[in-house]
Design an enzyme around this catalytic site. Structure first.
Site, mmCIF file in Angstrom:
data_model
loop_
_atom_site.group_PDB
_atom_site.id
_atom_site.type_symbol
_atom_site.label_atom_id
_atom_site.label_comp_id
_atom_site.label_asym_id
_atom_site.label_seq_id
_atom_site.Cartn_x
_atom_site.Cartn_y
_atom_site.Cartn_z
ATOM 1 N N PHE A 122 3.724 60.927 -50.299
ATOM 2 C CA PHE A 122 3.730 62.108 -51.152
ATOM 3 C C PHE A 122 5.152 62.425 -51.596
ATOM 4 C CE2 PHE A 122 -0.009 62.742 -48.449
ATOM 5 C CZ PHE A 122 -0.971 63.181 -49.352
ATOM 6 N N ASP A 123 5.285 62.870 -52.821
ATOM 7 C CA ASP A 123 6.501 63.540 -53.255
ATOM 8 C C ASP A 123 6.534 64.895 -52.549
ATOM 9 O OD1 ASP A 123 8.738 64.347 -55.008
ATOM 10 O OD2 ASP A 123 7.213 65.608 -55.956
ATOM 11 N N LEU A 124 7.711 65.530 -52.502
ATOM 12 C CA LEU A 124 7.802 66.835 -51.836
ATOM 13 C C LEU A 124 7.827 67.990 -52.841
ATOM 14 C CD1 LEU A 124 8.062 68.611 -49.358
ATOM 15 C CD2 LEU A 124 10.528 68.104 -49.318
ATOM 16 N N ASP A 125 8.915 68.128 -53.597
ATOM 17 C CA ASP A 125 9.079 69.284 -54.482
ATOM 18 C C ASP A 125 8.058 69.280 -55.612
ATOM 19 O OD1 ASP A 125 11.160 70.140 -52.922
ATOM 20 O OD2 ASP A 125 12.732 69.366 -54.244
ATOM 21 N N THR A 158 4.978 69.085 -55.304
ATOM 22 C CA THR A 158 3.788 68.340 -54.906
ATOM 23 C C THR A 158 3.225 68.954 -53.624
ATOM 24 O OG1 THR A 158 4.526 66.286 -55.966
ATOM 25 C CG2 THR A 158 2.867 66.083 -54.236
#
Length: 214
Positions: A6-9, A11
C-alpha cells in the site's frame, strides 16, 4: 498473490485532510484568515518543494524551509534568513499536522482483509523514514504491517522500479506475486506495473474505497 503493498499518504493515511486542518489552524494562530486561495497556494508550494526533495535537490528539512520561503510572502510575512528561525516557524505547522493525524476509516479493515487472506503486507511511501513510521504508529496501523519502505531509506523514490523491487525483496516475494495499491496513478500504478507488479488505482474522489479493490 502472496503480498500486497500500500501507498501511505492519501491511501491509508489522510494526508490532504490532515494537512488542510493543520494549515487552517496554524494560519489562524498567525492572525490570518485561511482563504481557499491560501490553502491552494500551500498545497501547490508543497508539491513543488517536496518534488525537489524526491529528486535529491533538497533534504527533507530543506523542503520544509523551501515551503516557508515561498509561502510566507503569500501571507505577507517576512522570511527569516536563518534556517533555525524557519525551522522554528515550521514547527508550529508540524505540531498542528501531528495533532490531526488520522487513518481513513477503510484502512484498518482493508489491512485486516489482506491479513486474513494470508498476504504479507508492505507500505511503500515517498517520504521521511521517521515521520512515515510515526504516522503508522499514531494512526494504529503499524501492528498489521510487515514491511515499511520509504524513499529516504531506499535512496530512490517512486516511480523508480527499484523502489517496488526492493520492497518485494523485503517482503520475500517476487513482483509477479505482489499487488500495489495507491492513489497516485503514476507513482503507485503505472510505475508498479512497469516494474512487473499488478497494480490498482484508488480513486477516493470517485467514492472508491480500499475494500473495493481487494
Amino acid at each position: 498473490m502472496k503480498a500486497i503493498i500500500f501507498d501511505l499518504d492519501n491511501t491509508l493515511f489522510d494526508h490532504s485532510g490532515c494537512a488542510e486542518l493543520a494549515l487552517r489552524s496554524w494560519v489562524i494562530g498567525l492572525g490570518i484568515t485561511p482563504t481557499e486561495e491560501v490553502v491552494a497556494r500551500w498545497f501547490a508550494i508543497e508539491d513543488d518543494c517536496f518534488g525537489r526533495f524526491l529528486s535529491g535537490e533538497l533534504t527533507h528539512q530543506g523542503q520544509r524551509r523551501c515551503r516557508l520561503r515561498a509561502f510566507l510572502p503569500v501571507l505577507e510575512r517576512p522570511v527569516p534568513e536563518a534556517d533555525a528561525e524557519l525551522d522554528e516557524i515550521f514547527e508550529g505547522y508540524l505540531t498542528e499536522y501531528r495533532n490531526n493525524w488520522v487513518a481513513y476509516p477503510d484502512a484498518r479493515p482493508a489491512l485486516e482483509v489482506a491479513r486474513s487472506n494470508g498476504w504479507r503486507i508492505g507500505v511503500l511511501t515517498n517520504g521521511n523514514e521517521r515521520q512515515q513510521n510515526a504516522k503508522l504508529a499514531t494512526i494504529g496501523l503499524a501492528d498489521l504491517i510487515d514491511v515499511v519502505c520509504t524513499s529516504e531509506a531506499l535512496g530512490v523514490s517512486k516511480p523508480d522500479p527499484l523502489t517496488y523491487h526492493r520492497t518485494c525483496e523485503a517482503l520475500g516475494t517476487t513482483p509477479e506475486e505482489t499487488l500495489m495499491i495507491g492513489d497516485n496513478l503514476e507513482a503507485d500504478v503505472r510505475g508498479a506495473q512497469a516494474a512487473g507488479l499488478a497494480a490498482r488505482h484508488l480513486d477516493r474522489a470517485a467514492g472508491q474505497t480500499l475494500l473495493d479493490l481487494l
